[in-house]
Design a protein around this motif. Structure first.
Motif, PDB file in Angstrom:
ATOM      1  N   PHE A  92       0.823  -1.205   0.000  1.00 35.76           N
ATOM      2  CA  PHE A  92       0.000   0.000   0.000  1.00 35.76           C
ATOM      3  C   PHE A  92       0.863   1.263   0.000  1.00 35.76           C
ATOM      4  CE2 PHE A  92      -3.188  -3.051   0.709  1.00 35.76           C
ATOM      5  CZ  PHE A  92      -4.397  -2.466   0.352  1.00 35.76           C
ATOM      6  N   ALA A  93       2.009   1.205   0.673  1.00 32.16           N
ATOM      7  CA  ALA A  93       2.917   2.355   0.647  1.00 32.16           C
ATOM      8  C   ALA A  93       3.445   2.585  -0.764  1.00 32.16           C
ATOM      9  CB  ALA A  93       4.074   2.135   1.621  1.00 32.16           C
ATOM     10  N   ALA A  94       3.684   1.502  -1.503  1.00 30.85           N
ATOM     11  CA  ALA A  94       4.177   1.633  -2.877  1.00 30.85           C
ATOM     12  C   ALA A  94       3.162   2.313  -3.779  1.00 30.85           C
ATOM     13  CB  ALA A  94       4.531   0.252  -3.434  1.00 30.85           C
ATOM     14  N   GLN A  95       1.889   2.286  -3.388  1.00 32.61           N
ATOM     15  CA  GLN A  95       0.841   2.941  -4.169  1.00 32.61           C
ATOM     16  C   GLN A  95       0.546   4.345  -3.668  1.00 32.61           C
ATOM     17  OE1 GLN A  95      -0.367   1.454  -6.936  1.00 32.61           O
ATOM     18  NE2 GLN A  95       1.139  -0.130  -6.458  1.00 32.61           N
ATOM     19  N   GLY A  96       1.358   4.832  -2.716  1.00 37.13           N
ATOM     20  CA  GLY A  96       1.245   6.220  -2.292  1.00 37.13           C
ATOM     21  C   GLY A  96       0.545   6.451  -0.966  1.00 37.13           C
ATOM     22  N   TYR A  97       0.214   5.374  -0.228  1.00 38.62           N
ATOM     23  CA  TYR A  97      -0.502   5.519   1.036  1.00 38.62           C
ATOM     24  C   TYR A  97       0.453   5.378   2.220  1.00 38.62           C
ATOM     25  CZ  TYR A  97      -4.643   4.764  -1.847  1.00 38.62           C
ATOM     26  OH  TYR A  97      -5.608   4.864  -2.818  1.00 38.62           O
ATOM     27  N   MET A  98       0.250   6.209   3.242  1.00 38.34           N
ATOM     28  CA  MET A  98       0.921   5.989   4.513  1.00 38.34           C
ATOM     29  C   MET A  98       0.089   4.987   5.312  1.00 38.34           C
ATOM     30  SD  MET A  98       2.020   8.624   7.585  1.00 38.34           S
ATOM     31  CE  MET A  98       0.341   9.203   7.906  1.00 38.34           C
ATOM     32  N   VAL A  99       0.762   4.017   5.938  1.00 33.91           N
ATOM     33  CA  VAL A  99       0.071   3.007   6.735  1.00 33.91           C
ATOM     34  C   VAL A  99       0.494   3.174   8.194  1.00 33.91           C
ATOM     35  CG1 VAL A  99      -0.416   0.562   7.051  1.00 33.91           C
ATOM     36  CG2 VAL A  99       0.094   1.435   4.753  1.00 33.91           C
ATOM     37  N   LEU A 100      -0.485   3.368   9.077  1.00 36.24           N
ATOM     38  CA  LEU A 100      -0.238   3.530  10.511  1.00 36.24           C
ATOM     39  C   LEU A 100      -0.685   2.275  11.241  1.00 36.24           C
ATOM     40  CD1 LEU A 100      -1.473   7.155  11.360  1.00 36.24           C
ATOM     41  CD2 LEU A 100       0.864   6.391  10.929  1.00 36.24           C
ATOM     42  N   ASN A 101       0.174   1.779  12.106  1.00 33.96           N
ATOM     43  CA  ASN A 101      -0.164   0.644  12.964  1.00 33.96           C
ATOM     44  C   ASN A 101       0.104   1.068  14.395  1.00 33.96           C
ATOM     45  OD1 ASN A 101      -0.530  -1.903  14.168  1.00 33.96           O
ATOM     46  ND2 ASN A 101       0.239  -2.938  12.339  1.00 33.96           N
ATOM     47  N   VAL A 102      -0.950   1.367  15.160  1.00 32.69           N
ATOM     48  CA  VAL A 102      -0.804   1.906  16.510  1.00 32.69           C
ATOM     49  C   VAL A 102      -1.017   0.799  17.535  1.00 32.69           C
ATOM     50  CG1 VAL A 102      -3.239   2.586  16.647  1.00 32.69           C
ATOM     51  CG2 VAL A 102      -1.551   3.704  18.121  1.00 32.69           C
ATOM     52  N   ASN A 103      -0.232   0.835  18.596  1.00 28.35           N
ATOM     53  CA  ASN A 103      -0.395  -0.105  19.700  1.00 28.35           C
ATOM     54  C   ASN A 103      -1.456   0.438  20.650  1.00 28.35           C
ATOM     55  OD1 ASN A 103       1.561  -2.105  19.002  1.00 28.35           O
ATOM     56  ND2 ASN A 103       3.163  -0.646  19.552  1.00 28.35           N
ATOM     57  N   HIS A 104      -2.703   0.145  20.321  1.00 28.98           N
ATOM     58  CA  HIS A 104      -3.810   0.636  21.131  1.00 28.98           C
ATOM     59  C   HIS A 104      -4.019  -0.264  22.352  1.00 28.98           C
ATOM     60  CE1 HIS A 104      -6.026  -2.661  19.305  1.00 28.98           C
ATOM     61  NE2 HIS A 104      -5.757  -2.180  18.102  1.00 28.98           N
ATOM     62  N   ARG A 105      -4.818   0.215  23.273  1.00 28.93           N
ATOM     63  CA  ARG A 105      -5.140  -0.582  24.447  1.00 28.93           C
ATOM     64  C   ARG A 105      -5.820  -1.894  24.048  1.00 28.93           C
ATOM     65  NH1 ARG A 105      -7.785   4.323  27.768  1.00 28.93           N
ATOM     66  NH2 ARG A 105      -7.988   5.042  25.608  1.00 28.93           N
ATOM     67  N   THR A 106      -5.616  -2.897  24.853  1.00 24.80           N
ATOM     68  CA  THR A 106      -6.017  -4.308  24.686  1.00 24.80           C
ATOM     69  C   THR A 106      -4.957  -5.114  23.937  1.00 24.80           C
ATOM     70  OG1 THR A 106      -7.254  -4.186  22.584  1.00 24.80           O
ATOM     71  CG2 THR A 106      -8.472  -3.676  24.607  1.00 24.80           C
ATOM     72  N   ARG A 107      -3.954  -4.477  23.331  1.00 24.46           N
ATOM     73  CA  ARG A 107      -2.899  -5.234  22.657  1.00 24.46           C
ATOM     74  C   ARG A 107      -1.855  -5.664  23.686  1.00 24.46           C
ATOM     75  NH1 ARG A 107      -1.407  -2.938  16.722  1.00 24.46           N
ATOM     76  NH2 ARG A 107      -0.960  -5.146  16.438  1.00 24.46           N
ATOM     77  N   ALA A 108      -1.497  -6.947  23.676  1.00 21.59           N
ATOM     78  CA  ALA A 108      -0.541  -7.492  24.628  1.00 21.59           C
ATOM     79  C   ALA A 108       0.883  -7.145  24.217  1.00 21.59           C
ATOM     80  CB  ALA A 108      -0.703  -9.008  24.725  1.00 21.59           C
ATOM     81  N   GLY A 109       1.770  -7.154  25.202  1.00 19.86           N
ATOM     82  CA  GLY A 109       3.181  -6.907  24.945  1.00 19.86           C
ATOM     83  C   GLY A 109       3.698  -5.605  25.490  1.00 19.86           C
ATOM     84  N   LEU A 110       2.807  -4.820  26.118  1.00 20.24           N
ATOM     85  CA  LEU A 110       3.189  -3.512  26.656  1.00 20.24           C
ATOM     86  C   LEU A 110       2.897  -3.414  28.147  1.00 20.24           C
ATOM     87  CD1 LEU A 110       1.832  -1.544  23.637  1.00 20.24           C
ATOM     88  CD2 LEU A 110       4.201  -1.443  24.378  1.00 20.24           C
TER      89      LEU A 110
END
Length: 657
Positions: free
Chosen positions: A454-472
Motif C-alpha cells: 500500500f505504501a508503494a501505491q502512495g498511502y501511509m500506513v499507521l499501525n498503533v499499539n492501542h489498548r487491549t494489545r498485549a506486549g506492553l
C-alpha cells in the motif's frame, strides 16, 4: 577483530545464487519468502533450507563444499502458508523438519526419508543417539465445536511429553507422504494445567509452566524418578506470574520470565540450590519481553527467547524485542563476532540464526523493515562472509518504504506508540492514510508485505499499539478491560488525530483496515462510532456478534475468562447488554461510508462466523460490499486476492493522487 571487520567489508562483493530484483504485483507482496529456515549441520558442511515458490514446498540439503544438493517435496498441494516451521539435526547426519504439522526426517544425502509422529513442539534434542531420539510435546485431541475442530488442548495446549524415534516411520516416496507414526514412549504426564515443558541439557524434563485463570506459575521436580511436582518459592500463585524458559548447562539455574516491579515480563535467573530469584537479566520498563503468550517473531526470526549452543546446550545469549529487535550475547566471543558483522553490514538487523557444533560457522539473516533479508555464511576460521541467498529476490530494498516508530499521548494522557510505513518518493506531508485496527499482540518493527504494497501505491500506513494489545505490560492491557473495545477505538481515532495534527496525514483521506476476528470488529466499530473521520474501510473475516463469540462452549477456559474481563459477562443482564451494544450485527447502526467485507465461507470450520458476517453485511445497507468467492489452491493466492481487492477498493474510494 579489526582484521575480521576489514575482511567482512570486502566479502560483501560475493554474488548471490538468486536472480536480481524485478517488478512486483499483489502475489509477490503476499508470497512468503522463497528461501527460509537456513540451518547448518553439526559439522558445518551442509546447509538445510526451505524453498517455497508458487505453492511448491521443497526442503533442500546442500553440501557447502561441493554445491551438490538433494531435496524432497513436502505437501505441495497444501493450501497453507509455511513461514512457520522448525528445522534442526537429530544426529550428525540426520536432518529433521517440522513442517505442516508433521515431522519429516532424512539423511544428509537425502536418503531414508521418513515422516514421523504428527504435531507437537520440540522439548529436547538428544543429538547423536543412533535412533535420532527427540522429546516432543503430545496433545490430547477430541471433536470440538464452534471456532475449531479440536478442543482446548490445541488452542490452549496442556501437553504431555513423549520420546520419539526419528529413524523409523513411514517412508516418503514421490508425491505426498502417507501418515506414519514412529515408535513413541510417553515420558511425562501433565499433572494439571501445564502449558509448556522445559528440559535440562541432559534431556530431563524437570520444569513446566502452569496456568490458573490469568496467572502463571512454575512447577519443578528434582529428578525424573519423581512425579511430585512442586511450586518453587517466589514462583508460585502468591507471587507475580512467572514462566519457565530453560536451564543452565549445569542444571543449577532455571531461567524464568516473570512480571517485574514495573509490570512487564522480564528474564530472571533462579538458583535451584538456594531457591532464590536473582536480579533481572534482560528487561524493559515499557515492553513485555518474555510473555508466555506474546513472544512473537520478526521476519521469520523468533524473538524473546534463549539462544543455546546446538550440542552442549550452553546459554549463549538472549534475543528480545523492544522498539527494534535486539540480541544480548552472554558469550564474549559471539558478542565480538556480532559486533564485527554489524560493522560489515551496517543499517541492518543481523540475526545469527544457526551455528555449527564448534561455533566456527554460522548463518545470519541480514534484514530490516524495508528489506526481507539476505542469508550469509560466516566462517570464523577463514574470516569470510559468503552471501548464500536472498529471502525474496523479487523485492528491491532500495525501492521499499521506510518504517518509522512514532509515539504520542492519547486523550487520557497515556503514551501510545506504533509504526508508520511511509510511501517512498513522497514528502511526509498530507498523505492519504490507512490505519490498521490491530490484533491481540503489539505491532513490531518488521518487514510487512501488506504495508509495503500500500505504501508503494502512495498511502501511509499507521499501525498503533492501542489498548487491549498485549506486549506492553499488564496495566496497559487491563486499561481496555470492560471498555467494550471503545478504549481501543478511541486510541485508533487519537492516532489519526495525531497524524493530522503533525501534518503527516490528509484529514480528508483516512481509511481503516481490520484483518480478522477482533481486528475486523475494531475496524467496524471505528467506522460506526466515527463515520465522519473515515472515507472508507475494509475488513476480512471479522467478528460481528460478541454474544456468540464470548461463549464458554466456543472458547477455552482461559480465553473465555479473558474475554469476560475485557468485554463483559454474557451471564449477567448488564454484561449481555454491553456485548450487544458493541456487536455490529445487533446494535442497529448502519454503515454510512463505503465498506468492503471479505470472508471465506469454510475457514477453519468457523462457518457460524461466516454466516453471521454474511447476514449482517447484507442487512447493513448498500454501502457494504460483501465478497466470499475464494477458492484458491494456495494460501498466498488467497492472501493476494484479498489484498488486491482491498487496494482496488481503496483506490476507487480514496485515490492516493
Amino acid at each position: 577483530m579489526k582484521t575480521t571487520t576489514c575482511f567482512l567489508f570486502a566479502a560483501l562483493a560475493v554474488s548471490s545464487i538468486v536472480s536480481s530484483a524485478r517488478a512486483v504485483n499483489a502475489e509477490d507482496y503476499a508470497h512468503e519468502d522463497a528461501f527460509k529456515h537456513l540451518v547448518l549441520s553439526p559439522d558445518g558442511q551442509t546447509i538445510a533450507y526451505s524453498q517455497t515458490i508458487k505453492g511448491d514446498h521443497i526442503v533442500f540439503l546442500q553440501n557447502l563444499n561441493t554445491g551438490k544438493k538433494t531435496g524432497i517435496n513436502l505437501e505441495s498441494s497444501d493450501k497453507a502458508l509455511y513461514r512457520d516451521a522448525a528445522y534442526f539435526w537429530s544426529t550428525s547426519d540426520r536432518f529433521v523438519c517440522q513442517y505442516g504439522g508433521r515431522y519429516y526426517t532424512m539423511d544428509t544425502d537425502g536418503r531414508n526419508a521418513k515422516m514421523t509422529i504428527p504435531y507437537g513442539g520440540l522439548v529436547h534434542n538428544f543429538r547423536d543417539e543412533k535412533n535420532g531420539a527427540l522429546l516432543i510435546n503430545g496433545f490430547e485431541m477430541s471433536a470440538g465445536t464452534g471456532l475449531g475442530r479440536m478442543n482446548q488442548f490445541v488452542y490452549l495446549p496442556r501437553p504431555f511429553v513423549h520420546r520419539v524415534n526419528t529413524i523409523e516411520g513411514a517412508s516418503i516416496g514421490t508425491g505426498l507422504a502417507t501418515a506414519g507414526r514412529s515408535p513413541i514412549l510417553r515420558v511425562v504426564d501433565n499433572p494439571g494445567k501445564v502449558l509448556s515443558w522445559v528440559a535440562t541439557s541432559e534431556g530431563e524434563v524437570l520444569a513446566g509452566t502452569e496456568f490458573k485463570e490469568d496467572q502463571f506459575r512454575v512447577l519443578y521436580r528434582e529428578s525424573t524418578k519423581h512425579e511430585n511436582w512442586m511450586a518453587l518459592p517466589g514462583l508460585d500463585w502468591s507471587d507475580p506470574s512467572s514462566s519457565a524458559l530453560g536451564f543452565s548447562k549445569d542444571g543449577n539455574t532455571l531461567y524464568v520470565s516473570r512480571l517485574s516491579p514495573e509490570g512487564t515480563w522480564a528474564l530472571y535467573p533462579y538458583d535451584l540450590n538456594t531457591r532464590t530469584l536473582g536480579k533481572v537479566m534482560v528487561g524493559s520498563p515499557r515492553y513485555d519481553l518474555f510473555h508466555p503468550f506474546a513472544r512473537g517473531g520478526t521476519n521469520g526470526v523468533s524473538q524473546n527467547n534463549l539462544i543455546y549452543s546446538p550440542k552442549e546446550e550452553r546459554l549463549l545469549g538472549v534475543r528480545y524485542n523492544v522498539d527494534m529487535p535486539k540480541t544480548a550475547w552472554i558469550d564474549p566471543e559471539i558478542a565480538a563476532v556480532q559486533e564485527s558483522l554489524d560493522q560489515a553490514l551496517p543499517g541492518k538487523i543481523n540475526s545469527i540464526v544457526s551455528f555449527s557444533d564448534d561455533l566456527q560457522r554460522m548463518v545470519l539473516l541480514s534484514w530490516s523493515a524495508s528489506d526481507p533479508g539476505t542469508f550469509y555464511l560466516f566462517d570464523r576460521q577463514k574470516v569470510s562472509l559468503e552471501k548464500l541467498m536472498v529471502g525474496r529476490p523479487w523485492v528491491n530494498p532500495d525501492e521499499s518504504a521506510e518504517v518509522k516508530r512514532f509515539k504520542f499521548k492519547n486523550r487520557d494522557g497515556l503514551e501510545l506508540s506504533g509504526y508508520a510505513t511511509l510511501p517512498p518518493g513522497k514528502k511526509p506531508v498530507g498523505l492519504p492514510t490507512l490505519i490498521i485496527a490491530g490484533g491481540s499482540n503489539r505491532s513490531l518493527w518488521d518487514y510487512d508485505g501488506f504495508t509495503q504494497m500500500f505504501a508503494a501505491q502512495g498511502y501511509m500506513v499507521l499501525n498503533v499499539n492501542h489498548r487491549t494489545r498485549a506486549g506492553l505490560g499488564d496495566e496497559f492491557v487491563k486499561a481496555g478491560d470492560k471498555s467494550l473495545l471503545l478504549a481501543a477505538v478511541n486510541d485508533i481515532v487519537d492516532a489519526v488525530d495525531w497524524a493530522v495534527k503533525v501534518g503527516l496525514a490528509d484529514p480528508d483521506r483516512i481509511a481503516v483496515r481490520g484483518y480478522a476476528g477482533m481486528s475486523g470488529l475494531l475496524a467496524l466499530l471505528s467506522v460506526q462510532e466515527n463515520p465522519a473521520l473515515f472515507r472508507c474501510g475494509f475488513v476480512n473475516e471479522p467478528l460481528v456478534d460478541l454474544t456468540k463469540h464470548v461463549d464458554h462452549t466456543r472458547l477455552t477456559p482461559w480465553f473465555y475468562q479473558q474475554a469476560v474481563k475485557m468485554l463483559g459477562d454474557p451471564n449477567t443482564p448488564e454484561g449481555m447488554a454491553k456485548l450487544k451494544s458493541a456487536s455490529p450485527a445487533l446494535n442497529g447502526k448502519a454503515i454510512s461510508i463505503p465498506m468492503l467485507v471479505q470472508h471465506k465461507d469454510d475457514i477453519f470450520g468457523a462457518e457460524w462466523v461466516y454466516s453471521l458476517t454474511r447476514d449482517w453485511a447484507h442487512a447493513a445497507g448498500t454501502n457494504v460490499t460483501f465478497i466470499h468467492d475464494y477458492d484458491e489452491k494456495f494460501g498466498y493466492q488467497t492472501l493476494a486476492k484479498y489484498w488486491q481487492e482491498d487496494l482496488d477498493f481503496l483506490q476507487q474510494h480514496m485515490p492516493a493522487d
